[in-house]
Design a protein around this motif. Sequence first.
Motif, short mmCIF file in Angstrom:
data_model
loop_
_atom_site.label_atom_id
_atom_site.label_comp_id
_atom_site.label_asym_id
_atom_site.label_seq_id
_atom_site.Cartn_x
_atom_site.Cartn_y
_atom_site.Cartn_z
N PHE A 1 88.59 28.66 -43.48
CA PHE A 1 88.54 29.68 -42.41
C PHE A 1 89.90 30.36 -42.27
CE2 PHE A 1 88.78 30.46 -37.65
CZ PHE A 1 87.97 31.58 -37.66
N LEU B 1 90.84 34.27 -43.07
CA LEU B 1 91.44 35.18 -42.08
C LEU B 1 92.70 35.85 -42.63
CD1 LEU B 1 91.12 33.26 -38.67
CD2 LEU B 1 89.93 35.37 -39.33
N GLY C 1 85.37 35.95 -48.54
CA GLY C 1 84.41 35.31 -47.64
C GLY C 1 83.16 36.14 -47.42
N MET D 1 81.03 40.16 -42.29
CA MET D 1 81.09 39.79 -40.87
C MET D 1 79.68 39.58 -40.29
SD MET D 1 84.16 39.20 -39.90
CE MET D 1 84.13 38.33 -41.43
N PHE E 1 83.87 26.58 -32.38
CA PHE E 1 84.57 26.12 -33.58
C PHE E 1 84.62 24.59 -33.68
CE2 PHE E 1 85.93 30.39 -32.61
CZ PHE E 1 85.91 31.02 -33.84
N TYR F 1 89.79 39.48 -49.91
CA TYR F 1 88.92 38.66 -49.06
C TYR F 1 87.67 38.31 -49.84
CZ TYR F 1 85.71 37.43 -45.29
OH TYR F 1 84.80 36.78 -44.50
N MET G 1 74.46 33.33 -34.38
CA MET G 1 75.33 32.59 -33.44
C MET G 1 75.14 33.07 -32.01
SD MET G 1 79.04 32.14 -35.28
CE MET G 1 79.25 31.49 -36.92
N ILE H 1 79.30 41.53 -35.36
CA ILE H 1 79.55 40.16 -34.88
C ILE H 1 78.79 39.86 -33.59
CG2 ILE H 1 81.37 38.61 -34.01
CD1 ILE H 1 83.31 40.08 -36.00
N THR I 1 84.49 23.41 -37.10
CA THR I 1 85.48 24.02 -38.02
C THR I 1 86.67 23.08 -38.14
OG1 THR I 1 84.71 26.15 -37.20
CG2 THR I 1 86.66 26.20 -38.57
N HIS J 1 78.46 35.63 -38.99
CA HIS J 1 78.19 35.37 -37.58
C HIS J 1 76.72 35.46 -37.21
CE1 HIS J 1 82.42 36.72 -37.98
NE2 HIS J 1 82.66 35.73 -37.15
N ILE K 1 85.80 29.98 -25.67
CA ILE K 1 85.17 30.09 -27.01
C ILE K 1 85.38 28.91 -27.96
CG2 ILE K 1 85.01 32.63 -27.13
CD1 ILE K 1 87.71 32.64 -28.61
N LEU L 1 90.01 46.09 -36.70
CA LEU L 1 89.05 45.02 -36.37
C LEU L 1 87.91 45.51 -35.47
CD1 LEU L 1 91.52 42.03 -35.76
CD2 LEU L 1 90.33 42.62 -37.88
N GLN M 1 91.60 38.34 -45.23
CA GLN M 1 90.89 39.46 -44.61
C GLN M 1 91.89 40.43 -43.97
OE1 GLN M 1 88.66 38.60 -41.02
NE2 GLN M 1 86.95 39.85 -41.73
#
Length: 173
Positions: free
Chosen positions: A97, A101, A117, A120, A86, A115, A127, A169, A89, A124, A82, A162, A104
């Motif tokens: 970021f 996190l 940001g 979710m 990023f 949080y 992507m 996502i 990033t 995403h 994965i 989560l 969050q």
Amino acid sequence: MKRLRFLGIFLIIGLVFTLLSCTKREMKDQGTMTEKPAAETQKPMGNQQMAQKSLYERLGGEPAITAVVDQFIANVLADERINKRFARTTGERAQRFRTNLINQIGEATGGPQKYTGLSMKAAHAGMGITTAEFNALVEDLVAALNKFNVPEKEKSELLAILAPMQKDIVEVP
Ligand code: HEM
């Protein structure tokens, strides 16, 4: 005469002694005094008391969450499955970021963080994240939690928080 004075002193000492032991008993009855030191009288924390503590507190608050997030990010960046996601990033974006996190997870576990940001879904969107990628990222998080010896109970509570995010996502099952 001398004998009388001696008897008098003897009586006074006896009276003082009796008075002192009465006061001591009264204090004990009122709970202001105990036979054992505090550490001996305090019972170990029961399950119920532990359950009253937030997950945030049980994890160890912001310092512990920060340490886990840093390890998590390091794991993700080293994860060939994965890490290309990023690639952009870096720098300030990477800092944002990381802060997102921490906040969050802090907020979601009952901490004072807020949080700020994206949702979710918005973060995403487009992507094309797959279920396999989602699972890889969760694996990287579990590895970070294990590294810091987070107990099973707290680990599964965090993962349960989560898990519902997966539907927002993952776009490619
Ligand atoms: C439970 C799982 C996940 C959580 C909690 C999560 C959390 C987040 C958060 C908080 C952000 C920042 C949002 C913002 O900028 O406002 C973000 C961005 C991002 N996420 Fe996730 N994410 C998860 C899963 C994934 C997965 C599976 C991938 C891909 C493999 C992924 C890739 C990304 C990328 C590329 C960004 C943008 C980073 C940047 O700003 O450069 N995320 N995620």
